[in-house]
Write a protein that holds these residues in place. Structure first.
Motif, PDB file in Angstrom:
ATOM      1  N   GLU A   1       3.214  -7.579   2.969  1.00 32.87           N
ATOM      2  CA  GLU A   1       2.127  -8.527   2.715  1.00 32.87           C
ATOM      3  C   GLU A   1       2.670  -9.904   2.338  1.00 32.87           C
ATOM      4  OE1 GLU A   1       0.425  -4.436   1.930  1.00 32.87           O
ATOM      5  OE2 GLU A   1       2.333  -5.490   1.655  1.00 32.87           O
TER       6      GLU A   1
ATOM      7  N   SER B   1       0.831  -1.205   0.000  1.00 32.25           N
ATOM      8  CA  SER B   1       0.000   0.000   0.000  1.00 32.25           C
ATOM      9  C   SER B   1       0.866   1.257   0.000  1.00 32.25           C
ATOM     10  CB  SER B   1      -0.942  -0.002   1.205  1.00 32.25           C
ATOM     11  OG  SER B   1      -0.208  -0.049   2.413  1.00 32.25           O
TER      12      SER B   1
ATOM     13  N   GLY C   1      -5.397 -13.220   0.275  1.00 32.09           N
ATOM     14  CA  GLY C   1      -6.319 -12.264  -0.319  1.00 32.09           C
ATOM     15  C   GLY C   1      -5.784 -10.841  -0.275  1.00 32.09           C
ATOM     16  N   LYS C   2      -5.170 -10.471   0.856  1.00 29.61           N
ATOM     17  CA  LYS C   2      -4.593  -9.128   0.985  1.00 29.61           C
ATOM     18  C   LYS C   2      -3.407  -8.952   0.040  1.00 29.61           C
ATOM     19  CE  LYS C   2      -6.000  -8.317   5.791  1.00 29.61           C
ATOM     20  NZ  LYS C   2      -5.537  -8.092   7.195  1.00 29.61           N
TER      21      LYS C   2
ATOM     22  N   ASN D   1       2.494 -12.684  -8.597  1.00 28.62           N
ATOM     23  CA  ASN D   1       1.125 -13.167  -8.794  1.00 28.62           C
ATOM     24  C   ASN D   1       1.103 -14.635  -9.213  1.00 28.62           C
ATOM     25  OD1 ASN D   1      -1.048 -11.374  -8.224  1.00 28.62           O
ATOM     26  ND2 ASN D   1      -0.361 -10.026  -9.874  1.00 28.62           N
TER      27      ASN D   1
ATOM     28  N   ASP E   1      -2.487  -6.368  -7.208  1.00 28.67           N
ATOM     29  CA  ASP E   1      -3.328  -5.865  -8.298  1.00 28.67           C
ATOM     30  C   ASP E   1      -3.355  -4.335  -8.317  1.00 28.67           C
ATOM     31  OD1 ASP E   1      -3.904  -8.425  -9.098  1.00 28.67           O
ATOM     32  OD2 ASP E   1      -5.869  -8.516  -8.127  1.00 28.67           O
ATOM     33  N   LEU E   2      -3.495  -3.728  -7.141  1.00 26.69           N
ATOM     34  CA  LEU E   2      -3.541  -2.262  -7.066  1.00 26.69           C
ATOM     35  C   LEU E   2      -2.198  -1.648  -7.449  1.00 26.69           C
ATOM     36  CD1 LEU E   2      -5.608  -1.788  -3.773  1.00 26.69           C
ATOM     37  CD2 LEU E   2      -6.384  -1.400  -6.121  1.00 26.69           C
TER      38      LEU E   2
ATOM     39  N   SER F   1      -2.999 -10.540  -2.799  1.00 21.26           N
ATOM     40  CA  SER F   1      -3.577 -10.458  -4.139  1.00 21.26           C
ATOM     41  C   SER F   1      -4.086  -9.057  -4.439  1.00 21.26           C
ATOM     42  CB  SER F   1      -4.716 -11.468  -4.283  1.00 21.26           C
ATOM     43  OG  SER F   1      -5.382 -11.312  -5.520  1.00 21.26           O
ATOM     44  N   GLN F   2      -4.826  -8.501  -3.505  1.00 18.69           N
ATOM     45  CA  GLN F   2      -5.375  -7.161  -3.697  1.00 18.69           C
ATOM     46  C   GLN F   2      -4.264  -6.116  -3.802  1.00 18.69           C
ATOM     47  OE1 GLN F   2      -7.491  -5.417  -0.337  1.00 18.69           O
ATOM     48  NE2 GLN F   2      -8.951  -4.451  -1.729  1.00 18.69           N
ATOM     49  N   GLY F   3      -3.252  -6.240  -2.939  1.00 15.55           N
ATOM     50  CA  GLY F   3      -2.149  -5.286  -2.959  1.00 15.55           C
ATOM     51  C   GLY F   3      -1.368  -5.324  -4.258  1.00 15.55           C
TER      52      GLY F   3
END
Length: 351
Positions: A260, A62, A299-300, A122, A306-307, A302-304
């Motif tokens: 992460e 982030s 999940g965190k 990923n 992608d962003l 993955s989201q991090g």
């Protein structure tokens, strides 16, 4: 900025760039001075906001996303400044154009390397997803789950060859932080001072990414900025805080440094020995809890990723559109050096 073999020694081989850029007796009118001050004050505010509130934020996906978002804003700010200066591209010195084209091409290559690394991370998630799928079924699939967890461990410890090219590019960029001497153009002096600021912050942020992805703090850079820059204090404060924490992280001997990713790896290490052994009724609930934890942490991650990938793509587009706009303006302007510059750029693009 430090050299790779001595990361703690300030690297400023070209002396004070503003001794060349703004020599004694140089004068900027009120309008130009206001434009320059506004740009530098905005840059200072961006750097202040980027400084992490907590040490744990450093090298989190982030925060890295925020760093690159700030860089996108800074590159947009200089486009606005160039427009406000009303300095036609046909009036740019050929050296400025050559440096800009070379640097922008290098930044595009760096973005490609970062995208490749994010893609590799990923891909590692596929091993985790396979392991979780097998663990959600009957216990006979535990062997497959272990194989997937082993695959995860091997994957995250592997090195991406694209990063090696990125290292050499970063070393080259670090040698271009000197500025050409501007003799008579007041607007040119403002432009070069702003470009210097953008180059310094860009190189520094990219060095953070290379340090995070490479598994080594050797590529982390230390830069000195002249006190005459309004953003110097904010930059120094950010750099000292972040570099100190990154070097502390690496000195602790951690296998992974992205926060992460580190959390996911810790979950895997707890899960692995329980899956490896025959689970008794007492451990059954512990296994389910660990599986649940891994689902959340994955999940965190993955989201991090992608962003972060989206912001890298955005930065790539900003650099590319700026480069295309410059080449387009050169063609329209009919500058005598257009054909040379255009052929050079096209030749670089074919590398």
């Amino acid at each position: 900025m430090s050299r790779p073999q001595d990361p703690h020694r300030p690297f400023l081989p070209f002396g004070n760039p503003f001794r060349m850029l703004l020599p004694k007796g140089s004068y900027l009118g009120p309008k130009l001075l206001a434009l320059l001050n506004s740009f530098e004050e905005t840059l200072a505010e961006r750097l202040k906001r980027l400084k992490p509130r907590d040490r744990e934020d450093v090298l989190s996906l982030s925060w890295m996303r925020s760093a690159l978002e700030s860089l996108c804003g800074i590159h947009t700010d200089i486009k606005t400044l160039i427009t406000a200066l009303e300095l036609p591209v046909c009036d740019w010195d050929d050296k400025w154009i050559d440096v800009y084209l070379d640097n922008s091409l290098n930044l595009l290559d760096i973005c490609i390397a970062f995208t490749s690394e994010i893609s590799q991370l990923n891909q590692g998630r596929l091993f985790l997803q396979c392991a979780l799928h097998n663990l959600s079924g009957d216990s006979n699939k535990s062997v497959r789950a272990l194989s997937s967890l082993d695959g995860w461990r091997q994957h995250i410890s592997s090195r991406n060859p694209r990063l090696e090219n990125c290292f050499s590019i970063m070393d080259g960029l670090s040698q271009t932080l000197d500025l050409p001497k501007i003799k008579s153009s007041a607007k040119g002096k403002v432009l070069m001072r702003a470009i210097y600021a953008v180059k310094v912050v860009t190189v520094y942020v990219c060095s953070i990414f290379t340090a995070a992805f490479s598994g080594s703090a050797k590529k982390l850079m230390d830069l000195q900025v002249p006190d005459t820059c309004l953003w110097a204090d904010a930059f120094a404060s950010l750099q000292t805080f972040v570099n100190t924490e990154i070097r502390c992280i690496y000195s602790s001997g951690r296998a992974t440094v992205l926060k992460e990713l580190e959390v996911v790896d810790a979950s895997v290490k707890k899960l692995y020995p329980i899956v490896q052994n025959e689970v008794n009724p007492i451990e059954a609930q512990m296994l389910q809890n660990l599986i649940s934890d891994l689902v959340k942490t994955e999940g965190k991650l993955s989201q991090g990723l992608d962003l972060l990938s989206n912001v890298v793509d955005n930065f790539f587009k900003i650099v590319l559109t700026g480069r295309d706009a410059l080449l387009g303006n050169l063609r329209i302007g009919g500058n005598a050096s257009d054909s040379v510059i255009t052929n050079k750029a096209e030749g670089q693009a074919l590398r």
